[in-house]
Enzyme design. Structure first.
Site, PDB file in Angstrom:
ATOM      1  N   CYS A  67      57.486  48.768  24.249  1.00 34.11           N
ATOM      2  CA  CYS A  67      56.903  50.113  24.295  1.00 34.11           C
ATOM      3  C   CYS A  67      56.426  50.418  25.712  1.00 34.11           C
ATOM      4  CB  CYS A  67      55.707  50.302  23.383  1.00 34.11           C
ATOM      5  SG  CYS A  67      55.957  49.797  21.692  1.00 34.11           S
TER       6      CYS A  67
ATOM      7  N   GLU B 105      76.550  44.221  24.071  1.00 33.95           N
ATOM      8  CA  GLU B 105      75.286  44.943  24.015  1.00 33.95           C
ATOM      9  C   GLU B 105      75.431  46.446  24.259  1.00 33.95           C
ATOM     10  OE1 GLU B 105      72.244  43.914  26.927  1.00 33.95           O
ATOM     11  OE2 GLU B 105      73.813  43.282  28.306  1.00 33.95           O
TER      12      GLU B 105
ATOM     13  N   LYS C  96      77.608  41.526  28.080  1.00 28.80           N
ATOM     14  CA  LYS C  96      77.614  42.923  28.559  1.00 28.80           C
ATOM     15  C   LYS C  96      78.387  43.793  27.577  1.00 28.80           C
ATOM     16  CE  LYS C  96      75.041  43.004  30.787  1.00 28.80           C
ATOM     17  NZ  LYS C  96      74.269  41.915  31.257  1.00 28.80           N
TER      18      LYS C  96
ATOM     19  N   ARG D  28      61.754  50.781  28.046  1.00 37.25           N
ATOM     20  CA  ARG D  28      60.933  49.797  27.342  1.00 37.25           C
ATOM     21  C   ARG D  28      60.990  49.949  25.825  1.00 37.25           C
ATOM     22  NH1 ARG D  28      57.445  47.169  30.474  1.00 37.25           N
ATOM     23  NH2 ARG D  28      56.151  46.738  28.665  1.00 37.25           N
TER      24      ARG D  28
ATOM     25  N   ASN E 222      50.816  49.001  23.389  1.00 36.03           N
ATOM     26  CA  ASN E 222      52.051  48.239  23.579  1.00 36.03           C
ATOM     27  C   ASN E 222      51.726  46.783  23.297  1.00 36.03           C
ATOM     28  OD1 ASN E 222      54.339  46.932  24.615  1.00 36.03           O
ATOM     29  ND2 ASN E 222      53.606  47.039  26.711  1.00 36.03           N
ATOM     30  N   GLY E 223      52.329  46.232  22.248  1.00 38.05           N
ATOM     31  CA  GLY E 223      52.039  44.833  21.922  1.00 38.05           C
ATOM     32  C   GLY E 223      51.984  44.636  20.420  1.00 38.05           C
TER      33      GLY E 223
ATOM     34  N   TRP F 152      59.064  50.906  20.744  1.00 32.75           N
ATOM     35  CA  TRP F 152      60.065  49.974  20.219  1.00 32.75           C
ATOM     36  C   TRP F 152      59.372  49.284  19.057  1.00 32.75           C
ATOM     37  CZ3 TRP F 152      60.856  44.679  19.505  1.00 32.75           C
ATOM     38  CH2 TRP F 152      62.185  44.274  19.337  1.00 32.75           C
TER      39      TRP F 152
ATOM     40  N   HIS G  81      89.466  23.670  20.720  1.00 36.88           N
ATOM     41  CA  HIS G  81      88.670  22.985  19.696  1.00 36.88           C
ATOM     42  C   HIS G  81      88.186  23.969  18.623  1.00 36.88           C
ATOM     43  CE1 HIS G  81      88.746  19.317  22.025  1.00 36.88           C
ATOM     44  NE2 HIS G  81      88.449  20.042  23.095  1.00 36.88           N
TER      45      HIS G  81
ATOM     46  N   LYS H 262      64.352  47.144  27.376  1.00 39.74           N
ATOM     47  CA  LYS H 262      64.560  46.490  28.666  1.00 39.74           C
ATOM     48  C   LYS H 262      63.730  45.214  28.796  1.00 39.74           C
ATOM     49  CE  LYS H 262      66.327  46.197  32.748  1.00 39.74           C
ATOM     50  NZ  LYS H 262      67.682  45.655  32.767  1.00 39.74           N
TER      51      LYS H 262
ATOM     52  N   GLU I 263      78.346  35.931  30.278  1.00 42.69           N
ATOM     53  CA  GLU I 263      77.707  37.174  30.713  1.00 42.69           C
ATOM     54  C   GLU I 263      78.609  38.385  30.447  1.00 42.69           C
ATOM     55  OE1 GLU I 263      74.883  38.134  31.371  1.00 42.69           O
ATOM     56  OE2 GLU I 263      75.080  39.928  32.607  1.00 42.69           O
TER      57      GLU I 263
HETATM   58  C1  F6R Z   1      71.134  41.664  28.967  1.00 43.12           C
HETATM   59  C2  F6R Z   1      69.707  41.754  29.163  1.00 43.12           C
HETATM   60  C3  F6R Z   1      68.832  40.776  28.488  1.00 43.12           C
HETATM   61  C4  F6R Z   1      67.805  40.226  29.479  1.00 43.12           C
HETATM   62  C5  F6R Z   1      66.798  39.327  28.757  1.00 43.12           C
HETATM   63  C6  F6R Z   1      65.816  38.691  29.720  1.00 43.12           C
HETATM   64  O1  F6R Z   1      71.806  42.623  29.713  1.00 43.12           O
HETATM   65  O2  F6R Z   1      69.245  42.602  29.875  1.00 43.12           O
HETATM   66  O3  F6R Z   1      69.562  39.761  27.899  1.00 43.12           O
HETATM   67  O4  F6R Z   1      68.486  39.525  30.476  1.00 43.12           O
HETATM   68  O5  F6R Z   1      66.100  40.076  27.818  1.00 43.12           O
HETATM   69  O6  F6R Z   1      65.088  39.653  30.398  1.00 43.12           O
HETATM   70  P1  F6R Z   1      64.287  39.291  31.708  1.00 43.12           P
HETATM   71  O7  F6R Z   1      65.263  38.921  32.744  1.00 43.12           O
HETATM   72  O8  F6R Z   1      63.538  40.560  32.047  1.00 43.12           O
HETATM   73  O9  F6R Z   1      63.364  38.165  31.361  1.00 43.12           O
END
Ligand code: F6R
Length: 615
Positions: A2, A495, A492, A27, A101-102, A75, A511, A610, A488
């Site tokens: 949030c 998500e 990408k 957020r 937020n929390g 969120w 395998h 995020k 990765e």
């Molecule tokens: C993927 C993504 C997440 C973050 C993860 C860690 O694109 O953004 O997987 O990498 O939530 O976030 P941080 O780096 O902020 O600890």
């Protein structure tokens, strides 16, 4: 998670809060709300949906007068996203209005007590419980708002960044923090409150970042009164000068933040090593590392803790540290590490990687490692965030604000920092010849121009995306340094496009996953120049002979894979150890274009946020 915003001063609070919420939407974005106070009436509006939905409702439903206000973008944790569960939440008397937020972990017990005392609740949120607890304390103890907040928060277990005001106090906002971030912007006769500094960056460069277990009573035209929540001790706050500017947090002509951030990589990688890497002189100088070199060179092992994309950067680092600096490395999901009673000793160095610096699991892993006596080093992007404050030392990536929920430039700048650390240690330990050290340094310095070149394939990658946008499953394969890049790339794609994708070490395919291969399964293979090139070519042949469709990331000038693959995405040649910095670029672009073509919300994919500040 949030985002929270607040304002008290002489301007209209509404536009400041609305804009602030838009910047904090990364957020959380399942509901939003705002409360404005003009000294006589509180106007409150909230809705399920995004900040733009809130904006529409505000236009129709409320008067936007008032130079005090608070706003929230949510969120959901407790209670489904709907209008009633959105913040702000009123207390029963209608006098107190709070955003949060929390998570209040013991909210059920507190709620039970309050119900016995006649309080009623309209939402399912822990936030409504908290605002009524504060009201209850204020009434029963006959204390001012600040004191009531302090007493109430001492009964609370969990994490919070809160902001609230009282109808009877038109010149005051009270804020408090534990576990969730909270910044206070200091202007002339006005104050701003927010989860990060982006909502107030055009108004002031001066900010206080509250520490955990601190609260502040903010009164218009007065000094901020910062106190410790536990014992009410007064604190002299540190006013920090902010580096961020407005341009950095706007889209700059790109359709999405994600695309802007992908294209920023040449310049932010440079920003990451600027002043730290002096290739001609053979120098790497990282402020946070200089005093702690021995901790690293004497370490039995390095444990890297992180989540998501940052964890993938950690996996790349495992290869680099072991290869060059010959220090054993373990890479752990922070969420597993924190709960599995890991063996950590004083001879371990723990590196925590986090873009936001706020990820709850990574933060918990940092605290655990510290308790066990390890030296803890942070690699974070957001300056002043919690992890850099909790670690013994660290390095900022200087990638600038990353707004797109899918992490892109954070990944490459994290690898850049980790590469510099590994090189520095390798030189000191003498584990690579000096000539190799110099060669790696010079090559690292060239990476921004190579990323720039890799970005030129954007249009071609868009065409490939067009061909594959309707597919339901993807496989991503890589070996060695590029195995984490395969993970990765798959992350990408899933998500932001919601297409299922799996990353795998290419040799592991036989395998199990090879059973999935048929003419409907596109396989993205990272097949650039490396020690494993021939082996990757064999893996590609195995897929082709089972009718799989190959999209290969190849080194410019490659002829072998070009012949066998169905589609190729070229990147410039570089050293194998540095290749993840360029091979990741086409994979970012591929997922971006597929998501755009599928009409997905690229910057704010469903169910994500995020920074994951909850477990
Ligand atoms: C993927 C993504 C997440 C973050 C993860 C860690 O694109 O953004 O997987 O990498 O939530 O976030 P941080 O780096 O902020 O600890």
């Amino acid at each position: 998670m949030c985002g929270i915003v607040g304002y008290i001063g002489n301007r209209d609070a509404y536009p400041i809060i609305l804009n602030g919420l838009k910047r904090l939407e990364y957020r959380g974005y399942d509901s939003a709300g705002i409360a404005l106070y003009d000294g006589t009436n509180i106007q409150l509006c909230k809705t399920k949906g995004k900040v733009s939905d809130l904006e529409k409702r505000v236009k129709k439903e409320i008067d936007t007068k008032g130079s005090l206000g608070i706003g929230h973008t949510r969120w959901a944790t407790h209670g489904v996203p709907n209008d009633v569960n959105s913040h702000p939440q009123y207390s029963n008397s209608g006098n107190l209005v709070l955003i949060h937020n929390g998570i209040i972990e013991n909210y059920a017990t507190i709620k039970e007590e309050l119900l016995k005392r006649g309080y009623t609740f309209s939402s399912e949120t822990d936030t409504e419980v908290l605002v009524n607890l504060i009201e209850d304390v204020k009434k029963n103890e006959n204390v001012k708002l600040g004191k009531a907040v302090q007493i109430a928060l001492n009964q609370v277990v969990g994490a919070y960044a809160i902001a609230l005001f009282d109808k009877n106090k038109p010149d005051e906002i009270v804020v408090a923090k534990l576990g969730s971030p909270l910044a206070i912007g200091i202007g002339d006769d006005e104050f701003f409150v927010a989860s990060d500094a982006s909502p107030f960056i055009e108004f002031t460069n001066n900010a206080i970042y509250l520490e955990d277990e601190e609260m502040a009573i903010i009164r218009k035209g007065r000094e901020i009164n910062v106190r410790k929540i536990k014992d009410d001790r007064s604190v002299d706050p540190y006013v920090q000068e902010l580096e961020m500017n407005l341009e950095q947090i706007e889209k700059g002509g790109y359709e999405h933040f994600m695309l802007k951030e992908i294209f920023e990589q040449p310049s932010v990688i440079k920003d990451t090593y600027r002043g730290r890497l002096l290739a001609n002189k053979g120098i790497i100088k990282l402020g946070g590392l200089e005093n702690y070199i021995k901790k690293f060179t004497n370490a039995d092992r390095i444990i890297i803790v992180a989540c998501g994309t940052s964890w993938h950067a950690g996996l790349v680092a495992e290869y680099i540290f072991e290869d060059w600096a010959r220090i054993p490395v373990e890479v752990e999901y922070a969420s597993e590490f924190r709960y599995r009673n890991p063996i950590i000793t004083e001879k371990d160095v723990v590196i925590a990687i986090s873009q936001s610096g706020e990820t709850a699991d990574t933060l918990a892993a940092v605290k655990l490692a510290k308790e066990k006596g390890a030296f803890v080093y942070g690699i974070c992007n957001v300056v002043g965030s919690t992890i850099p404050r909790e670690t013994h030392s660290g390095t900022y990536t200087h990638a600038g604000p990353e707004i797109g929920v899918a992490s892109t430039k954070a990944f490459t700048t994290q690898i850049t920092v980790l590469t510099m650390i590994a090189l520095k240690l390798a030189k000191i330990k003498g584990t690579i010849p000096y000539s190799d050290y110099m060669q790696h340094l010079r090559e690292l310095e060239l990476i921004p121009s190579k990323v720039e070149e890799a970005l030129k394939a954007n249009h071609k990658i868009e065409e490939i995306a067009e061909i594959f946008k309707g597919v339901n499953n993807f496989l991503y394969l890589g070996r060695g340094y590029n195995f984490p890049v395969a993970l990765e790339g798959a992350l990408k794609l899933k998500e932001i496009s919601y297409i299922h994708a799996e990353g795998y070490p290419a040799a592991e395919m036989k395998h199990g996953p090879i059973a999935l291969i048929d003419e409907h399964m596109p396989v993205v293979v990272i097949a650039v120049n490396s020690n494993h090139y021939d082996k990757v070519v064999s893996n590609i042949q195995e897929i082709k002979s089972r009718k799989g469709v190959i999209i290969a990331v190849v080194t410019k000038g490659d002829t072998v894979v070009k012949e066998i693959a169905d589609y190729i995405m070229e990147v410039p040649n570089t050293e194998e150890a540095l290749s993840p910095l360029v091979t990741t670029i086409p994979l970012q672009l591929l997922s971006y274009h597929i998501a755009v073509m599928l009409n997905r919300n690229v910057d704010q994919p469903r169910n994500l946020a995020k920074s994951v500040t909850v477990e």
